[in-house]
Write an enzyme that holds these catalytic residues in place. Structure first.
Site, PDB file in Angstrom:
ATOM      1  N   ASN A  62      -0.315  26.792 -43.161  1.00  0.00           N
ATOM      2  CA  ASN A  62      -0.779  26.095 -42.063  1.00  0.00           C
ATOM      3  C   ASN A  62      -0.972  26.944 -40.857  1.00  0.00           C
ATOM      4  OD1 ASN A  62      -0.825  23.256 -42.745  1.00  0.00           O
ATOM      5  ND2 ASN A  62       1.730  23.968 -42.356  1.00  0.00           N
ATOM      6  N   CYS A  71      -2.475  19.632 -50.260  1.00  0.00           N
ATOM      7  CA  CYS A  71      -3.329  18.944 -49.119  1.00  0.00           C
ATOM      8  C   CYS A  71      -5.140  18.408 -49.562  1.00  0.00           C
ATOM      9  CB  CYS A  71      -3.500  20.633 -48.336  1.00  0.00           C
ATOM     10  SG  CYS A  71      -5.377  20.666 -47.148  1.00  0.00           S
ATOM     11  N   GLU A 211      -1.715  16.590 -37.583  1.00  0.00           N
ATOM     12  CA  GLU A 211      -0.522  17.271 -38.827  1.00  0.00           C
ATOM     13  C   GLU A 211       0.886  18.359 -38.768  1.00  0.00           C
ATOM     14  OE1 GLU A 211      -3.502  18.719 -43.089  1.00  0.00           O
ATOM     15  OE2 GLU A 211      -4.522  17.973 -41.442  1.00  0.00           O
ATOM     16  N   CYS A 220      -7.165  14.343 -43.267  1.00  0.00           N
ATOM     17  CA  CYS A 220      -6.417  15.381 -43.536  1.00  0.00           C
ATOM     18  C   CYS A 220      -5.963  13.971 -44.889  1.00  0.00           C
ATOM     19  CB  CYS A 220      -4.969  14.798 -42.489  1.00  0.00           C
ATOM     20  SG  CYS A 220      -3.501  14.798 -44.129  1.00  0.00           S
TER      21      CYS A 220
END
Length: 276
Positions: A62, A71, A211, A220
């Site tokens: 991230n 993801c 997120e 997302c």
């Protein structure tokens, strides 16, 4: 080091082909490259690595340097990358991508020799907690549905949460400030992804997401999957739903009660070299 910037519905990452590149400190690299003012800019970095059990291994970091397990938007782009760049044969119409959350099969839509869209078998979704569960976040009494789709999500349906009235129109600064309280709530010791859902019909929702490790993103994929699954389990949604996100639309299908599929675009933005 060579990199490729890609996005799925505006959820943008910096992709590094570790078949040819070597990354020694991915946590620091992600923090540096993800900076939208002093770096390349993105929601994080994704390393595309060799593996003996699939076509490639996807490792996500991230924007804050923390590692992620899965993801949905990112894995579509990894599938596009390995097809478009010849890591898998041009005769293939699918890819197998290993992740820390398991190996996923991605069906590919190919136009003029390039992948434009992909359908990801997201695997089995699980409810974590009640339907719904009560929670108290920064002065607000709320209800959420916890879902595990390889990573952790808390889904807040606005119809069940009058205290969140107007959240879809909150300014970015307010959403970022409040989102941190949701992400770091004590109920979630590993932190959590938070989805805020406006039901338009039984086949259509609006979604805004905060997120874990990246803050608000344009989309997302795992969050969209979790939200639709939560809606199906709560009797709010049908088994195929269009999810409108800030960066575009995804289609989520729930089959056999708990197996989820996600369909959406994958786009290469640009490639370049950085002195990393």
């Amino acid at each position: 080091m060579h990199f490729t910037k890609m996005h799925g519905c505006g959820n943008d990452y910096i992709y590094i082909n570790c078949f040819t590149e070597n990354v020694t400190n991915p946590e620091e690299l992600s923090r540096r490259l993800s900076d939208r003012h002093k770096g390349i800019g993105g929601d994080g970095i994704i390393l595309i690595q060799p593996t003996e059990t699939a076509d490639a291994f996807m490792q996500l970091y991230n924007a804050d340097g923390s590692a992620g397990s899965m993801c949905g938007n990112g894995i579509r782009c990894v599938a596009k990358y390995i097809y478009d760049h010849g890591i898998i044969p041009a005769s293939r119409d699918y890819a197998l991508i290993e992740t820390p959350a398991g190996t996923k099969r991605i069906a590919l839509t190919i136009e003029s020799g390039k992948v434009t869209r992909a359908v990801v078998d997201m695997g089995i979704a699980k409810i974590d907690g009640g339907l719904p569960e009560d929670i108290y976040v920064h002065g607000k009494a709320l209800k959420f549905i916890g879902v595990d789709v390889g990573n952790d999500h808390a889904v807040y349906f606005l119809e069940d949460n009058p205290a969140l009235e107007g959240v879809m129109a909150w300014p970015d600064s307010e959403f970022a400030r409040e989102g941190e309280y949701f992400e770091t709530h004590l109920r979630f010791p590993r932190r959590v992804n938070s989805e805020f859902i406006e039901v338009l019909s039984r086949n259509e929702i609006n979604m805004r997401v905060y997120e874990r490790g990246s803050g608000e993103t344009m989309a997302c994929g795992t969050g969209a999957t979790a939200s639709v699954f939560a809606g199906v389990m709560a009797g709010k949604l049908e088994h195929e739903v269009t999810v409108h996100l800030r960066g575009g639309d995804l289609t989520i299908t729930v089959e056999d009660g708990n197996r989820c599929f996600m369909a959406g675009p994958a786009v290469e933005v640009f490639s370049g070299e950085c002195g990393c």
